[in-house]
Write a protein that holds these residues in place. Structure first.
Motif, mmCIF file in Angstrom:
data_model
loop_
_atom_site.group_PDB
_atom_site.id
_atom_site.type_symbol
_atom_site.label_atom_id
_atom_site.label_comp_id
_atom_site.label_asym_id
_atom_site.label_seq_id
_atom_site.Cartn_x
_atom_site.Cartn_y
_atom_site.Cartn_z
ATOM 1 N N SER A 296 0.849 -1.185 0.000
ATOM 2 C CA SER A 296 0.000 0.000 0.000
ATOM 3 C C SER A 296 0.891 1.244 0.000
ATOM 4 O O SER A 296 2.068 1.174 0.314
ATOM 5 C CB SER A 296 -0.870 -0.006 1.266
ATOM 6 O OG SER A 296 -1.554 1.211 1.423
ATOM 7 N N VAL A 297 0.299 2.382 -0.329
ATOM 8 C CA VAL A 297 1.042 3.643 -0.220
ATOM 9 C C VAL A 297 1.157 4.076 1.238
ATOM 10 O O VAL A 297 1.974 4.918 1.583
ATOM 11 C CB VAL A 297 0.394 4.770 -1.063
ATOM 12 C CG1 VAL A 297 0.455 4.432 -2.534
ATOM 13 C CG2 VAL A 297 -1.032 5.018 -0.634
ATOM 14 N N CYS A 298 0.357 3.472 2.103
ATOM 15 C CA CYS A 298 0.347 3.798 3.530
ATOM 16 C C CYS A 298 1.363 2.913 4.269
ATOM 17 O O CYS A 298 1.202 1.689 4.344
ATOM 18 C CB CYS A 298 -1.050 3.582 4.107
ATOM 19 S SG CYS A 298 -1.150 3.812 5.891
ATOM 20 N N ASN A 299 2.410 3.516 4.811
ATOM 21 C CA ASN A 299 3.441 2.752 5.517
ATOM 22 C C ASN A 299 2.898 2.066 6.760
ATOM 23 O O ASN A 299 3.316 0.961 7.096
ATOM 24 C CB ASN A 299 4.612 3.645 5.882
ATOM 25 C CG ASN A 299 5.442 4.017 4.675
ATOM 26 O OD1 ASN A 299 5.488 3.276 3.709
ATOM 27 N ND2 ASN A 299 6.081 5.167 4.726
ATOM 28 N N CYS A 300 1.979 2.706 7.451
ATOM 29 C CA CYS A 300 1.396 2.109 8.646
ATOM 30 C C CYS A 300 0.671 0.805 8.292
ATOM 31 O O CYS A 300 0.827 -0.201 8.984
ATOM 32 C CB CYS A 300 0.430 3.094 9.307
ATOM 33 S SG CYS A 300 -0.297 2.485 10.832
ATOM 34 N N LEU A 301 -0.091 0.825 7.221
ATOM 35 C CA LEU A 301 -0.783 -0.380 6.778
ATOM 36 C C LEU A 301 0.213 -1.464 6.389
ATOM 37 O O LEU A 301 0.027 -2.637 6.721
ATOM 38 C CB LEU A 301 -1.708 -0.061 5.594
ATOM 39 C CG LEU A 301 -2.490 -1.231 5.004
ATOM 40 C CD1 LEU A 301 -3.370 -1.883 6.059
ATOM 41 C CD2 LEU A 301 -3.318 -0.759 3.827
ATOM 42 N N ASN A 302 1.272 -1.094 5.714
ATOM 43 C CA ASN A 302 2.295 -2.069 5.329
ATOM 44 C C ASN A 302 2.948 -2.718 6.541
ATOM 45 O O ASN A 302 3.205 -3.919 6.548
ATOM 46 C CB ASN A 302 3.354 -1.421 4.440
ATOM 47 C CG ASN A 302 2.828 -1.092 3.065
ATOM 48 O OD1 ASN A 302 1.949 -1.761 2.546
ATOM 49 N ND2 ASN A 302 3.354 -0.035 2.470
ATOM 50 N N ILE A 303 3.212 -1.937 7.578
ATOM 51 C CA ILE A 303 3.811 -2.476 8.805
ATOM 52 C C ILE A 303 2.841 -3.418 9.499
ATOM 53 O O ILE A 303 3.230 -4.495 9.960
ATOM 54 C CB ILE A 303 4.261 -1.339 9.740
ATOM 55 C CG1 ILE A 303 5.451 -0.608 9.124
ATOM 56 C CG2 ILE A 303 4.604 -1.872 11.126
ATOM 57 C CD1 ILE A 303 5.824 0.673 9.829
ATOM 58 N N ARG A 304 1.580 -3.052 9.559
ATOM 59 C CA ARG A 304 0.576 -3.919 10.189
ATOM 60 C C ARG A 304 0.431 -5.225 9.411
ATOM 61 O O ARG A 304 0.321 -6.305 9.999
ATOM 62 C CB ARG A 304 -0.768 -3.207 10.274
ATOM 63 C CG ARG A 304 -0.728 -2.052 11.274
ATOM 64 C CD ARG A 304 -2.067 -1.401 11.436
ATOM 65 N NE ARG A 304 -2.963 -2.353 12.086
ATOM 66 C CZ ARG A 304 -4.279 -2.265 12.052
ATOM 67 N NH1 ARG A 304 -4.862 -1.282 11.408
ATOM 68 N NH2 ARG A 304 -5.037 -3.146 12.656
ATOM 69 N N ARG A 305 0.451 -5.129 8.085
ATOM 70 C CA ARG A 305 0.357 -6.332 7.257
ATOM 71 C C ARG A 305 1.585 -7.214 7.440
ATOM 72 O O ARG A 305 1.472 -8.446 7.508
ATOM 73 C CB ARG A 305 0.217 -5.961 5.785
ATOM 74 C CG ARG A 305 -1.161 -5.481 5.421
ATOM 75 C CD ARG A 305 -1.213 -5.132 3.951
ATOM 76 N NE ARG A 305 -2.559 -4.778 3.543
ATOM 77 C CZ ARG A 305 -2.856 -4.306 2.335
ATOM 78 N NH1 ARG A 305 -1.897 -4.126 1.436
ATOM 79 N NH2 ARG A 305 -4.092 -4.015 2.034
#
Length: 52
Positions: free
Chosen positions: A13-22
């Motif tokens: 995703s373009v969202c780093n927070c979402l990438n970290i959670r994933r």
């Protein structure tokens, strides 16, 4: 051992927070899969290894 993309096939995703959670979810699922034969989850293993 399976490749992480086989266990959690999500596109970045373009969202780093979402990438970290994933990524965190993917690692948890990977460890849970490896521990399946023992009947434990990674969370339970962490509690058992805690010295407290």
């Amino acid at each position: 051992m399976k490749h992480i993309c086989e266990i959690y096939p999500k596109t970045p995703s373009v969202c780093n927070c979402l990438n970290i959670r994933r990524a965190s979810r993917a690692v948890t699922q990977l460890y849970d899969q490896e521990l399946k034969s023992s009947g434990l989850t990674i969370a339970q293993l962490g509690l058992l290894r805690h010295p407290g």
